[in-house]
Design an enzyme around this catalytic site. Sequence first.
Site, mmCIF file in Angstrom:
data_model
loop_
_atom_site.group_PDB
_atom_site.id
_atom_site.type_symbol
_atom_site.label_atom_id
_atom_site.label_comp_id
_atom_site.label_asym_id
_atom_site.label_seq_id
_atom_site.Cartn_x
_atom_site.Cartn_y
_atom_site.Cartn_z
ATOM 1 C CG ASP A 156 -0.039 -0.156 2.514
ATOM 2 O OD1 ASP A 156 0.163 -1.302 2.942
ATOM 3 O OD2 ASP A 156 0.478 0.848 3.032
ATOM 4 C CG ASP A 194 1.547 4.819 5.757
ATOM 5 O OD1 ASP A 194 0.993 3.898 6.375
ATOM 6 O OD2 ASP A 194 1.996 5.824 6.320
HETATM 7 N N1 LIG Z 1 1.201 1.218 5.751
HETATM 8 C C1 LIG Z 1 1.726 0.362 6.616
HETATM 9 N N2 LIG Z 1 2.183 0.777 7.813
HETATM 10 C C2 LIG Z 1 2.739 -0.102 8.675
HETATM 11 N N3 LIG Z 1 2.854 -1.413 8.441
HETATM 12 C C3 LIG Z 1 2.404 -1.872 7.274
HETATM 13 N N4 LIG Z 1 2.406 -3.100 6.749
HETATM 14 C C4 LIG Z 1 1.848 -3.038 5.532
HETATM 15 N N5 LIG Z 1 1.478 -1.772 5.230
HETATM 16 C C5 LIG Z 1 1.831 -1.019 6.308
#
Ligand SMILES: Nc1ncnc2[nH]cnc12
Length: 288
Positions: free
Chosen positions: A208, A210
């Site tokens: 992703d 974030d």
């Molecule tokens: N955006 C994110 N923040 C922290 N851990 C994650 N693991 C997968 N995506 C994450």
Amino acid sequence: MDKMIGVIGGSGVYEIDGLEQAEWTEVETPFGAPSDQILTGVLNGTRMAFLPRHGRGHVHTPSTVPYRANIFAMKVLGVTDLVAVSAVGSLKEAYAPGDFVIIDQYIDRTFAREKTFFGPGLVGHVPFAHPICPVLAEACAQAARMTGVTVHQGGTYVAMEGPQFSTLAESRLYRSWGADVIGMTGMPEAKLAREAELCYACVAMVTDYDCWHPGHDAVDVAQVVAVAVKNAGKARSLVASLPELLAGPKTDCTAGCGHALDSAIMTAPAKYDAEMVAKLKPIMGRVL
Ligand SMILES: Nc1ncnc2[nH]cnc12
Ligand SMILES: CSC[C@H]1O[C@H](OP(=O)(O)O)[C@H](O)[C@@H]1O
């Protein structure tokens, strides 16, 4: 001594394929039980050990993963080269969901975890400027390329405590630091692997963007799981290529991973705590 490859699987990676003589083994350690039983076996002639970091069924939070037990167990089983697989959020446009990043640096923002095997009566400080074994990282990069995914060789991983995802202000702060990806489990795993003198590398699978990316919704578990599940097969093929890329006996790592404890211990031998020594001898016997 022959190499033994250990794999710690992250979110979405709860098994590996093709092991001969596969067996789930219970391992007890002075630091309690690891996250789960450990799957041992042989892949293309190389001994392997696999541990799902959160346990099968995903039962450990990032803060309650028994990191010390996990690393201790891998070391006593004979693992020489440990590959961590982790789901991460991207902090850079160029690191897109689906890409793999071969981590080379960390920023440790975790605060509620035991981070060392050392303690009163046996104090040690290992070098950690270069937290990743470059030899193992290169093999992981090659193995990742063989799966056909986009691979970024090098990346700084911010380890946050979680389990909540970051605020927008935090996500922007980490970007301003020049970090590349964010996850919740990279630390203290890498620190403990260094104390146990293991060669350690981390393959991060971007799931992703974030929450900083204007074109993407804030991250949630559904997004992470969807991409992690899609990529789990690639992660398993990457692991399956490691034996051929790392084949051969274990020789001294040119980066010195196997000698991290050479000048680490500060405590005067006359002041060693006997219980601590007995506890750590199985993983630090070389210097104790
Ligand atoms: N955006 C994110 N923040 C922290 N851990 C994650 N693991 C997968 N995506 C994450
Ligand atoms: C399900 S998103 C959060 C979770 O996924 C990552 O775990 P891992 O590194 O074990 O793949 C992240 O660090 C969080 O623990």
